[in-house]
Design an enzyme around this catalytic site. Structure first.
Site, PDB file in Angstrom:
ATOM      1  N   ARG A  99      58.937  65.700  62.035  1.00 45.07           N
ATOM      2  CA  ARG A  99      57.652  65.212  62.559  1.00 45.07           C
ATOM      3  C   ARG A  99      57.467  63.759  62.125  1.00 45.07           C
ATOM      4  O   ARG A  99      58.366  63.148  61.529  1.00 45.07           O
ATOM      5  CB  ARG A  99      56.511  66.076  62.033  1.00 45.07           C
ATOM      6  CG  ARG A  99      56.301  65.876  60.541  1.00 45.07           C
ATOM      7  CD  ARG A  99      55.132  66.665  59.996  1.00 45.07           C
ATOM      8  NE  ARG A  99      54.832  66.230  58.626  1.00 45.07           N
ATOM      9  CZ  ARG A  99      54.020  66.860  57.809  1.00 45.07           C
ATOM     10  NH1 ARG A  99      53.407  67.967  58.194  1.00 45.07           N
ATOM     11  NH2 ARG A  99      53.800  66.383  56.593  1.00 45.07           N
ATOM     12  N   GLY A 100      56.293  63.212  62.422  1.00 42.79           N
ATOM     13  CA  GLY A 100      55.927  61.884  61.919  1.00 42.79           C
ATOM     14  C   GLY A 100      56.941  60.822  62.306  1.00 42.79           C
ATOM     15  O   GLY A 100      57.496  60.818  63.402  1.00 42.79           O
ATOM     16  N   VAL A 154      50.702  54.264  58.458  1.00 45.59           N
ATOM     17  CA  VAL A 154      51.202  54.864  59.694  1.00 45.59           C
ATOM     18  C   VAL A 154      50.512  56.222  59.876  1.00 45.59           C
ATOM     19  O   VAL A 154      50.377  56.990  58.912  1.00 45.59           O
ATOM     20  CB  VAL A 154      52.733  55.074  59.631  1.00 45.59           C
ATOM     21  CG1 VAL A 154      53.252  55.492  61.000  1.00 45.59           C
ATOM     22  CG2 VAL A 154      53.430  53.811  59.142  1.00 45.59           C
ATOM     23  N   SER A 163      58.489  51.553  51.593  1.00 47.01           N
ATOM     24  CA  SER A 163      57.042  51.551  51.850  1.00 47.01           C
ATOM     25  C   SER A 163      56.494  50.199  51.406  1.00 47.01           C
ATOM     26  O   SER A 163      57.156  49.471  50.651  1.00 47.01           O
ATOM     27  CB  SER A 163      56.388  52.656  51.021  1.00 47.01           C
ATOM     28  OG  SER A 163      54.990  52.511  50.982  1.00 47.01           O
ATOM     29  N   ASN A 172      64.802  58.757  55.662  1.00 48.18           N
ATOM     30  CA  ASN A 172      63.357  58.690  55.917  1.00 48.18           C
ATOM     31  C   ASN A 172      62.555  59.768  55.186  1.00 48.18           C
ATOM     32  O   ASN A 172      61.358  59.582  54.932  1.00 48.18           O
ATOM     33  CB  ASN A 172      63.144  58.824  57.442  1.00 48.18           C
ATOM     34  CG  ASN A 172      61.716  59.138  57.817  1.00 48.18           C
ATOM     35  OD1 ASN A 172      60.868  58.247  57.872  1.00 48.18           O
ATOM     36  ND2 ASN A 172      61.413  60.409  58.054  1.00 48.18           N
ATOM     37  N   TYR A 228      54.993  57.187  43.217  1.00 48.58           N
ATOM     38  CA  TYR A 228      55.459  56.906  44.587  1.00 48.58           C
ATOM     39  C   TYR A 228      56.003  55.474  44.652  1.00 48.58           C
ATOM     40  O   TYR A 228      57.085  55.226  45.182  1.00 48.58           O
ATOM     41  CB  TYR A 228      54.285  57.103  45.543  1.00 48.58           C
ATOM     42  CG  TYR A 228      54.591  56.887  47.012  1.00 48.58           C
ATOM     43  CD1 TYR A 228      55.234  57.878  47.761  1.00 48.58           C
ATOM     44  CD2 TYR A 228      54.202  55.711  47.660  1.00 48.58           C
ATOM     45  CE1 TYR A 228      55.490  57.696  49.114  1.00 48.58           C
ATOM     46  CE2 TYR A 228      54.455  55.523  49.006  1.00 48.58           C
ATOM     47  CZ  TYR A 228      55.098  56.513  49.729  1.00 48.58           C
ATOM     48  OH  TYR A 228      55.353  56.318  51.075  1.00 48.58           O
ATOM     49  N   ILE A 270      63.169  69.635  55.597  1.00 46.18           N
ATOM     50  CA  ILE A 270      62.962  70.820  54.764  1.00 46.18           C
ATOM     51  C   ILE A 270      62.115  71.864  55.482  1.00 46.18           C
ATOM     52  O   ILE A 270      62.247  73.058  55.236  1.00 46.18           O
ATOM     53  CB  ILE A 270      62.346  70.428  53.399  1.00 46.18           C
ATOM     54  CG1 ILE A 270      62.418  71.584  52.417  1.00 46.18           C
ATOM     55  CG2 ILE A 270      60.930  69.919  53.551  1.00 46.18           C
ATOM     56  CD1 ILE A 270      62.110  71.193  50.981  1.00 46.18           C
ATOM     57  N   LYS A 272      59.736  54.106  45.556  1.00 48.18           N
ATOM     58  CA  LYS A 272      59.973  53.200  46.695  1.00 48.18           C
ATOM     59  C   LYS A 272      60.538  51.854  46.238  1.00 48.18           C
ATOM     60  O   LYS A 272      61.323  51.234  46.965  1.00 48.18           O
ATOM     61  CB  LYS A 272      58.680  53.029  47.502  1.00 48.18           C
ATOM     62  CG  LYS A 272      58.188  54.330  48.169  1.00 48.18           C
ATOM     63  CD  LYS A 272      59.179  54.879  49.183  1.00 48.18           C
ATOM     64  CE  LYS A 272      58.605  56.031  50.021  1.00 48.18           C
ATOM     65  NZ  LYS A 272      59.569  56.543  51.018  1.00 48.18           N
TER      66      LYS A 272
END
Ligand SMILES: NC(=O)c1ccc[n+]([C@@H]2O[C@H](COP(=O)([O-])OP(=O)(O)OC[C@H]3O[C@@H](n4cnc5c(N)ncnc54)[C@H](O)[C@@H]3O)[C@@H](O)[C@H]2O)c1
Length: 286
Positions: free
Chosen positions: A31-32, A217, A171, A118, A184, A53, A188
């Protein structure tokens, strides 16, 4: 003259679909942004190896997980572009599963040209208040999982002998401070370091490695309420999340990020390696 004509004809074929005859591996493809990348790369002519996953990653994450149905929809959309796809439910932290999928994909499609690392997760909490599980989940998926994805993909790309392009999805948090999610950001930033190291290590094989740094996003990962809660508790943090000059309200679409990924995957970006591409509509200039 003949050589020039032949060259032009070859270029013409490229223009018809810049990734015609190539094979792309996309993680987090259910998705996304991952789905948008898979479908867009297929539209450019690539066959796709897709991994996700499709299940909850950890109790520490508060947003809705992707499902097997999401991955099936990606498969449907890739096939609607007239391309082949090998999709599998797997965790990027599971080395054996990632290697098996890459091997099966290469056996089925004959080569590997593009890897889009990704898959990722996002959590919130101030650095000193994070639990081990929060830290391990985000670092494990975003940094270690991406390393495992690349470790499984690179030998296949080298063996194919066609050069190639790796797009690492970092990111805005991989180039600037993002208070409220230091784990996070650490993951990144780590990806930025991996990207730049690999750009040098893979140069001799003609494989380019660039990172993208998206900002805001519109995907299920983004929970405006969770962010508002953090800003209400820590108003100073809001300065680290500026509006986008080109789109001050709302978020950008995953398709807009896919435009950049498709360009980085193809020969049109042939001069770029070891570059951090901000996909931010100008926000990072504040
Ligand atoms: N949405 C944003 O604003 C934004 C901004 C910058 C960077 N990113 C990054 O973009 C990437 C894609 O995120 P998205 O916005 O599409 O969110 P998303 O949650 O919609 O998509 C992420 C996908 O990765 C999969 N995934 C998560 N952990 C996995 C694992 N261990 N193994 C395999 N698959 C796994 C999920 O199931 C999901 O389908 C992530 O790396 C994210 O950190 C997102």
């Amino acid at each position: 003259m003949l050589a020039w004509l032949r060259h032009s004809a070859a270029k013409g074929a490229d223009v018809a679909g810049s990734l015609q005859g190539r094979v792309a591996f996309v993680t987090g493809a259910a998705r996304g942004q991952g789905r948008a990348h898979a479908v867009r790369l297929a539209a450019e002519g690539a066959d796709v190896i897709a991994l996700d996953i499709c299940a909850p990653v950890s109790d520490t994450l508060t947003y809705t997980p992707a499902t097997p149905e999401d991955l099936s929809e990606t498969v449907r959309l890739v096939e609607a572009q007239g391309r082949k796809v090998l999709a599998r439910e797997a965790d990027v932290r599971d080395d054996a599963a990632v290697r098996r999928l890459v091997a099966d994909g290469v056996e089925q499609f004959g080569r590997l040209d593009v890897a889009v690392a990704n898959a990722g997760v996002l959590g919130w909490g101030r650095v000193w208040e994070l639990t081990d599980e929060q830290w391990d989940t985000v670092i494990g998926v975003n940094l270690t999982g991406t390393w495992r994805t690349l470790r499984a993909s690179i030998p296949a790309m080298i063996d194919a002998g066609n050069g190639g392009s790796i797009v690492v999805v970092s990111s805005a948090a991989g180039v600037k401070a993002t208070p409220g999610n230091g784990h996070y950001a650490a993951s990144k930033y780590g990806l930025t370091a991996l990207t730049n190291t690999l750009a040098i290590e893979l140069g001799e094989y003609g494989i380019r490695v660039n990172s993208i740094h998206p900002y805001s996003v519109d995907t299920p990962m983004i929970e405006p309420e969770a962010m508002m809660e953090i800003f209400a508790r820590h108003p100073a943090f809001v300065h680290s999340f500026p509006p986008m000059p080109l789109q001050p309200k709302a978020f950008m679409g995953a398709d807009e990020v896919a435009d950049v990924v498709a360009w980085l995957a193809g020969d049109g970006s042939g001069t770029l390696s070891g570059t951090q591409v901000n996909v931010d509509k100008g926000a990072l200039k504040y």
